[in-house]
Design an enzyme around this catalytic site. Sequence first.
Site, PDB file in Angstrom:
ATOM      1  N   LYS A  11       0.872  -1.178  -0.068  1.00  0.00           N
ATOM      2  CA  LYS A  11       0.037  -0.044  -0.043  1.00  0.00           C
ATOM      3  C   LYS A  11       0.967   1.368   0.070  1.00  0.00           C
ATOM      4  O   LYS A  11       2.013   1.194   0.276  1.00  0.00           O
ATOM      5  CB  LYS A  11      -0.949  -0.149   1.316  1.00  0.00           C
ATOM      6  CG  LYS A  11      -1.820  -1.082   1.346  1.00  0.00           C
ATOM      7  CD  LYS A  11      -2.741  -1.038   2.382  1.00  0.00           C
ATOM      8  CE  LYS A  11      -3.804  -2.220   2.528  1.00  0.00           C
ATOM      9  NZ  LYS A  11      -4.646  -2.158   3.752  1.00  0.00           N
ATOM     10  N   TYR A  51     -12.034  -2.837  -4.091  1.00  0.00           N
ATOM     11  CA  TYR A  51     -12.723  -2.892  -2.645  1.00  0.00           C
ATOM     12  C   TYR A  51     -14.320  -2.839  -2.658  1.00  0.00           C
ATOM     13  O   TYR A  51     -14.879  -2.416  -1.604  1.00  0.00           O
ATOM     14  CB  TYR A  51     -12.169  -1.487  -1.481  1.00  0.00           C
ATOM     15  CG  TYR A  51     -10.794  -1.631  -1.573  1.00  0.00           C
ATOM     16  CD1 TYR A  51     -10.286  -2.498  -0.474  1.00  0.00           C
ATOM     17  CD2 TYR A  51      -9.727  -0.700  -1.802  1.00  0.00           C
ATOM     18  CE1 TYR A  51      -9.040  -2.679  -0.133  1.00  0.00           C
ATOM     19  CE2 TYR A  51      -8.610  -0.592  -1.548  1.00  0.00           C
ATOM     20  CZ  TYR A  51      -8.068  -1.773  -0.711  1.00  0.00           C
ATOM     21  OH  TYR A  51      -6.706  -1.797  -0.124  1.00  0.00           O
ATOM     22  N   PHE A  59     -15.865   3.293   6.198  1.00  0.00           N
ATOM     23  CA  PHE A  59     -14.626   3.534   5.904  1.00  0.00           C
ATOM     24  C   PHE A  59     -14.078   3.546   4.505  1.00  0.00           C
ATOM     25  O   PHE A  59     -12.949   3.634   3.932  1.00  0.00           O
ATOM     26  CB  PHE A  59     -13.580   2.709   6.749  1.00  0.00           C
ATOM     27  CG  PHE A  59     -13.696   1.103   6.337  1.00  0.00           C
ATOM     28  CD1 PHE A  59     -13.268   0.444   5.159  1.00  0.00           C
ATOM     29  CD2 PHE A  59     -14.567   0.333   7.303  1.00  0.00           C
ATOM     30  CE1 PHE A  59     -13.185  -0.711   4.969  1.00  0.00           C
ATOM     31  CE2 PHE A  59     -14.866  -0.884   6.847  1.00  0.00           C
ATOM     32  CZ  PHE A  59     -14.186  -1.799   5.886  1.00  0.00           C
ATOM     33  N   ARG A  87      -1.194 -14.467   4.442  1.00  0.00           N
ATOM     34  CA  ARG A  87      -2.129 -13.836   5.395  1.00  0.00           C
ATOM     35  C   ARG A  87      -1.256 -13.880   6.718  1.00  0.00           C
ATOM     36  O   ARG A  87      -1.387 -12.983   7.703  1.00  0.00           O
ATOM     37  CB  ARG A  87      -3.282 -14.307   5.492  1.00  0.00           C
ATOM     38  CG  ARG A  87      -4.209 -14.052   4.198  1.00  0.00           C
ATOM     39  CD  ARG A  87      -5.483 -13.988   4.176  1.00  0.00           C
ATOM     40  NE  ARG A  87      -6.283 -13.477   5.332  1.00  0.00           N
ATOM     41  CZ  ARG A  87      -6.590 -12.080   4.937  1.00  0.00           C
ATOM     42  NH1 ARG A  87      -6.358 -11.374   4.015  1.00  0.00           N
ATOM     43  NH2 ARG A  87      -7.204 -11.406   5.922  1.00  0.00           N
ATOM     44  N   THR A  93      -4.784  -7.283  10.918  1.00  0.00           N
ATOM     45  CA  THR A  93      -5.169  -6.116  10.030  1.00  0.00           C
ATOM     46  C   THR A  93      -4.649  -4.895  11.088  1.00  0.00           C
ATOM     47  O   THR A  93      -4.174  -3.884  10.558  1.00  0.00           O
ATOM     48  CB  THR A  93      -6.876  -5.648  10.094  1.00  0.00           C
ATOM     49  OG1 THR A  93      -6.966  -6.834   9.152  1.00  0.00           O
ATOM     50  CG2 THR A  93      -7.029  -4.711   9.144  1.00  0.00           C
ATOM     51  N   ARG A 104       2.661  -6.373   9.066  1.00  0.00           N
ATOM     52  CA  ARG A 104       2.056  -5.363   9.650  1.00  0.00           C
ATOM     53  C   ARG A 104       2.581  -4.891  11.115  1.00  0.00           C
ATOM     54  O   ARG A 104       2.428  -3.654  11.417  1.00  0.00           O
ATOM     55  CB  ARG A 104       0.461  -5.448   9.854  1.00  0.00           C
ATOM     56  CG  ARG A 104      -0.077  -5.655   8.381  1.00  0.00           C
ATOM     57  CD  ARG A 104      -1.322  -6.179   8.322  1.00  0.00           C
ATOM     58  NE  ARG A 104      -1.928  -5.919   7.071  1.00  0.00           N
ATOM     59  CZ  ARG A 104      -3.097  -6.684   6.679  1.00  0.00           C
ATOM     60  NH1 ARG A 104      -3.711  -7.526   7.579  1.00  0.00           N
ATOM     61  NH2 ARG A 104      -3.621  -6.333   5.684  1.00  0.00           N
ATOM     62  N   ASN A 114      -1.757  -0.013   6.827  1.00  0.00           N
ATOM     63  CA  ASN A 114      -1.057  -1.248   7.488  1.00  0.00           C
ATOM     64  C   ASN A 114      -0.160  -1.989   6.570  1.00  0.00           C
ATOM     65  O   ASN A 114       0.129  -3.029   6.601  1.00  0.00           O
ATOM     66  CB  ASN A 114      -2.107  -2.243   8.083  1.00  0.00           C
ATOM     67  CG  ASN A 114      -3.189  -2.746   6.981  1.00  0.00           C
ATOM     68  OD1 ASN A 114      -2.802  -2.402   5.935  1.00  0.00           O
ATOM     69  ND2 ASN A 114      -4.387  -3.061   7.439  1.00  0.00           N
ATOM     70  N   HIS A 117      -1.845  -5.479   1.529  1.00  0.00           N
ATOM     71  CA  HIS A 117      -3.086  -6.121   1.425  1.00  0.00           C
ATOM     72  C   HIS A 117      -2.873  -7.674   0.726  1.00  0.00           C
ATOM     73  O   HIS A 117      -2.035  -7.935   0.125  1.00  0.00           O
ATOM     74  CB  HIS A 117      -4.093  -5.366   0.431  1.00  0.00           C
ATOM     75  CG  HIS A 117      -5.236  -6.290  -0.081  1.00  0.00           C
ATOM     76  ND1 HIS A 117      -6.303  -6.541   0.518  1.00  0.00           N
ATOM     77  CD2 HIS A 117      -5.274  -7.279  -1.162  1.00  0.00           C
ATOM     78  CE1 HIS A 117      -7.036  -7.427  -0.314  1.00  0.00           C
ATOM     79  NE2 HIS A 117      -6.346  -7.671  -1.314  1.00  0.00           N
ATOM     80  N   GLU A 128      -9.121 -10.604  -7.740  1.00  0.00           N
ATOM     81  CA  GLU A 128      -8.170  -9.513  -7.563  1.00  0.00           C
ATOM     82  C   GLU A 128      -7.017  -9.664  -8.751  1.00  0.00           C
ATOM     83  O   GLU A 128      -6.570  -8.703  -8.979  1.00  0.00           O
ATOM     84  CB  GLU A 128      -7.680  -9.682  -5.941  1.00  0.00           C
ATOM     85  CG  GLU A 128      -8.820  -9.143  -5.084  1.00  0.00           C
ATOM     86  CD  GLU A 128      -8.274  -9.289  -3.465  1.00  0.00           C
ATOM     87  OE1 GLU A 128      -7.161  -9.868  -3.621  1.00  0.00           O
ATOM     88  OE2 GLU A 128      -9.114  -8.700  -2.795  1.00  0.00           O
TER      89      GLU A 128
END
Length: 139
Positions: A11, A51, A59, A87, A93, A104, A114, A117, A128
């Site tokens: 990100k 998203y 949010f 993950r 998160t 993270r 964070n 993704h 995705e």
Amino acid sequence: MAEIVTFSMIKPDATARDLIGAIIQKLESNGLRMKAGRLMRMEASLCEKFYQEHKEKPFFHSLVQFVLSGPVFVMALSGANAVGQVRKIMGHTDPKQADPGTIRALYGESIERNSIHGSDSLESAERELNLFFNETEWK
């Protein structure tokens, strides 16, 4: 064991701090292999589609604005149980709740900022991946 391919995205908070290499190294040192990757600035329409499952959540607009705030690095990553492995390496998160040593915990600034993704299922991964790459790049 069959190779699984998943999607991950570094990100804007992490790209702004020059963490792309460190994050990729963390992923690769845990047995994942990059099949495709690119640095890009996302268009608003692509970001909203990406998203889409959060569209009705409070949010959503701030998340979209954050992701549009700078470049992201998108990746197709392969390995045994790649979805679960990414993950696990990413961590919770909320960076404050992430296990020590996870991406993270190391680099995340907040729940929204964070650093990374990762797809949460095989179905999400395929959706995705197809938003950002041609099938020939990741299959």
